[in-house]
Design an enzyme around this catalytic site. Structure first.
Site, PDB file in Angstrom:
ATOM      1  N   GLY A 101      -5.984   1.126 -12.470  1.00 19.30           N
ATOM      2  CA  GLY A 101      -6.761   1.235 -13.706  1.00 19.30           C
ATOM      3  C   GLY A 101      -5.890   1.168 -14.954  1.00 19.30           C
ATOM      4  O   GLY A 101      -4.697   0.841 -14.888  1.00 19.30           O
ATOM      5  N   CYS A 122       0.875  -1.189   0.000  1.00 19.54           N
ATOM      6  CA  CYS A 122       0.000   0.000   0.000  1.00 19.54           C
ATOM      7  C   CYS A 122       0.906   1.231   0.000  1.00 19.54           C
ATOM      8  O   CYS A 122       1.779   1.352   0.864  1.00 19.54           O
ATOM      9  CB  CYS A 122      -0.896  -0.012   1.231  1.00 19.54           C
ATOM     10  SG  CYS A 122      -1.849   1.520   1.395  1.00 19.54           S
TER      11      CYS A 122
HETATM   12  C1  SIN Z   1      -3.685  -0.657  -0.743  1.00 21.52           C
HETATM   13  O1  SIN Z   1      -3.416   0.163  -1.625  1.00 21.52           O
HETATM   14  O2  SIN Z   1      -3.020  -1.667  -0.604  1.00 21.52           O
HETATM   15  C2  SIN Z   1      -4.818  -0.422   0.195  1.00 21.52           C
HETATM   16  C3  SIN Z   1      -5.604   0.772  -0.106  1.00 21.52           C
HETATM   17  C4  SIN Z   1      -6.027   1.484   1.134  1.00 21.52           C
HETATM   18  O3  SIN Z   1      -6.791   0.957   1.939  1.00 21.52           O
HETATM   19  O4  SIN Z   1      -5.588   2.620   1.326  1.00 21.52           O
END
Ligand code: SIN
Length: 301
Positions: free
Chosen positions: A212, A125
């Site tokens: 995307g 993330c």
């Molecule tokens: C992620 O990008 O792995 C999680 C997205 C989020 O909850 O911010």
């Protein structure tokens, strides 16, 4: 019809088209719906050790070529999530729990606290302090966390990698050394958008992750590189919106593909069946088996 069934990252699936970790995996109902709509497997929204509200809004904005999100890993914690996995399983497809933590112990605690068909370690993330890519961009931490989770569960463990590094292969090799059953490439690209009238960053967190169509070529390159360098399977994710995208990802070397942002399109959950059917028809037309498609593009390197 050509058969699409087989193992994806150590898990038997009816087809290699999976629901990616993200907002649709927060409830058992949506996991079940994706499975019933034809997903070969479903991955939950990332779950951690304590409940989190996530970042302040706006948390999602549409930009040219995709979506920018900074949800901030909102989740009810693993202690409140098992029921969602159980409901998701009623859909008939394997449920993989995406989990996060700040280090080996926290990851282990979450994995041990959940009963799922596999785990996907969110080491990627791009916008959460102490979590995700902040630790997942260091090969030694990727290896240690993977080894800790692998040692504490008996189901396959996948590692979702960040593309926001110079050397994604180094991270993949670290996951492999740690005992991962597969790597998942890629999570979102760190990005931002600014409101021109006010000059303010649009997302509450300023930075977020781009997903995307815009990131598909980056994902393709990472899958190609990783599949060439690793012995474990690579699962491709990033901009897959059609059977052609899925075929391209498999030709780059992916053992399976995950679909996320494209679920926001008009066909919604129908995308799983349309990708599988398109792939199957393509294989029939070419007189090929799925295994022959895998890594095809690597023959030309
Ligand atoms: C992620 O990008 O792995 C999680 C997205 C989020 O909850 O911010």
């Amino acid at each position: 019809m050509a058969s699409l069934s087989g193992e994806v990252g150590g898990i038997q699936m009816a087809n290699p088209v999976l629901l990616a970790a993200g907002i649709l995996g927060t409830t058992g109902a949506s996991l079940k719906r994706a499975a019933r709509a034809g997903a070969g497997g479903v991955v939950t929204k990332s779950v951690g050790s304590i409940p989190r509200d996530g970042h302040r809004g706006p948390t999602v904005v549409q930009v040219e070529g995709g979506l920018l999100n900074a949800m901030g890993l909102p989740n009810p914690s693993y202690t409140n999530f098992q029921e969602e996995i159980d409901i998701g399983r009623e859909g008939g497809a394997p449920v993989v729990a995406s989990i996060f933590g700040s280090g080996p112990q926290e990851f282990e605690e979450v994995a041990e606290g959940l009963d799922a068909d596999g785990f996907e370690l969110n080491l990627s993330c791009p916008h959460a302090e102490r979590y995700g890519a902040e630790i997942g961009c260091e090969a030694c931490k990727v290896e240690a966390i993977t080894r800790a989770v692998k040692g504490s569960v008996s189901v396959p463990v996948w590692v979702k990698l960040t593309p926001n590094v110079a050397d994604v292969i180094g991270l993949g090799l670290a996951a492999q050394r740690g005992g991962a059953d597969a790597v998942v490439a890629i999570n979102t690209l760190k990005a931002m958008a600014i409101d021109v009238e006010s000059g303010r960053p649009i997302l509450g967190n300023r930075f977020g992750g781009l997903s995307g169509p815009a990131i598909k070529p980056v994902a393709m390159r990472c899958v190609f590189d990783l599949a060439s360098a690793l012995e474990i399977p690579v699962i491709g994710v990033g901009g897959v919106a059609s059977w052609q995208d899925a075929a391209e990802m498999i030709m780059a070397g992916a053992a399976g593909v995950q679909v996320g942002t494209a679920l926001g399109r008009a066909e919604g959950y129908g995308i799983f069946r349309s990708i599988s059917e398109g792939l199957s028809n393509y294989l029939d037309r070419k007189g090929m088996a799925l295994a022959e498609l895998k890594g095809l593009a690597r023959r030309f390197s």
